[in-house]
Design an enzyme around this catalytic site. Structure first.
Site, PDB file in Angstrom:
ATOM      1  N   GLY A   9       0.813  -1.204   0.000  1.00  0.00           N
ATOM      2  CA  GLY A   9       0.000   0.000   0.000  1.00  0.00           C
ATOM      3  C   GLY A   9       0.843   1.249   0.000  1.00  0.00           C
ATOM      4  O   GLY A   9       1.948   1.281  -0.529  1.00  0.00           O
ATOM      5  N   CYS A  10       0.360   2.266   0.649  1.00  0.00           N
ATOM      6  CA  CYS A  10       1.028   3.570   0.710  1.00  0.00           C
ATOM      7  C   CYS A  10       2.254   3.503   1.616  1.00  0.00           C
ATOM      8  O   CYS A  10       2.147   3.166   2.793  1.00  0.00           O
ATOM      9  CB  CYS A  10       0.040   4.601   1.242  1.00  0.00           C
ATOM     10  SG  CYS A  10       0.801   6.165   1.670  1.00  0.00           S
ATOM     11  N   LEU A  11       3.420   3.838   1.059  1.00  0.00           N
ATOM     12  CA  LEU A  11       4.632   3.769   1.870  1.00  0.00           C
ATOM     13  C   LEU A  11       4.584   4.710   3.063  1.00  0.00           C
ATOM     14  O   LEU A  11       5.104   4.387   4.132  1.00  0.00           O
ATOM     15  CB  LEU A  11       5.886   4.024   1.032  1.00  0.00           C
ATOM     16  CG  LEU A  11       6.203   5.434   0.561  1.00  0.00           C
ATOM     17  CD1 LEU A  11       7.696   5.509   0.237  1.00  0.00           C
ATOM     18  CD2 LEU A  11       5.426   5.814  -0.667  1.00  0.00           C
ATOM     19  N   TRP A  12       3.933   5.868   2.912  1.00  0.00           N
ATOM     20  CA  TRP A  12       3.878   6.815   4.026  1.00  0.00           C
ATOM     21  C   TRP A  12       3.004   6.279   5.166  1.00  0.00           C
ATOM     22  O   TRP A  12       3.330   6.462   6.333  1.00  0.00           O
ATOM     23  CB  TRP A  12       3.355   8.171   3.554  1.00  0.00           C
ATOM     24  CG  TRP A  12       4.140   8.716   2.407  1.00  0.00           C
ATOM     25  CD1 TRP A  12       3.671   8.963   1.137  1.00  0.00           C
ATOM     26  CD2 TRP A  12       5.530   9.050   2.371  1.00  0.00           C
ATOM     27  NE1 TRP A  12       4.678   9.426   0.337  1.00  0.00           N
ATOM     28  CE2 TRP A  12       5.844   9.491   1.071  1.00  0.00           C
ATOM     29  CE3 TRP A  12       6.552   9.010   3.310  1.00  0.00           C
ATOM     30  CZ2 TRP A  12       7.109   9.903   0.699  1.00  0.00           C
ATOM     31  CZ3 TRP A  12       7.815   9.415   2.933  1.00  0.00           C
ATOM     32  CH2 TRP A  12       8.083   9.856   1.649  1.00  0.00           C
ATOM     33  N   VAL A  14       2.433   3.028   5.838  1.00  0.00           N
ATOM     34  CA  VAL A  14       3.171   1.917   6.459  1.00  0.00           C
ATOM     35  C   VAL A  14       4.270   2.473   7.351  1.00  0.00           C
ATOM     36  O   VAL A  14       4.471   2.017   8.478  1.00  0.00           O
ATOM     37  CB  VAL A  14       3.729   0.956   5.395  1.00  0.00           C
ATOM     38  CG1 VAL A  14       4.625  -0.094   6.031  1.00  0.00           C
ATOM     39  CG2 VAL A  14       2.600   0.290   4.618  1.00  0.00           C
TER      40      VAL A  14
END
Length: 83
Positions: A9-12, A14
């Site tokens: 998903g979204c690295l930010w 996570v």
């Protein structure tokens, strides 16, 4: 310290989740496993990921994986791709 990479998903999102877990010392958002020299193209094959450095005396890889799968559902992701 030990290191593990998480991609989902979204690295930010996570990264924000991981950095608050007990035993996690440092996180760094980035990309991995792409097919080009840079990440400039629209599709370059890179996966967004988070490098997570942790103290294994405070948290195990198994515990980190369990936390990770609380926010990531790989089965649902596969279902969405196939529909």
């Amino acid at each position: 310290m030990e290191k593990i990479y998480f991609a989902g998903g979204c690295l930010w999102g996570v990264q924000e989740f991981m950095r608050h877990l007990p035993g996690v010392a440092k996180t760094q958002a980035g990309r991995a496993n792409g097919t080009t020299d840079t990440t400039a193209s629209d599709y370059d094959g890179y996966a967004e990921c988070v490098l997570t450095e942790f103290d294994p005396d405070k948290v195990s890889v198994e515990q980190l994986m369990a936390f990770f799968f609380e926010i990531i559902d790989p089965i649902a992701s596969i279902s969405k791709v196939r529909t």
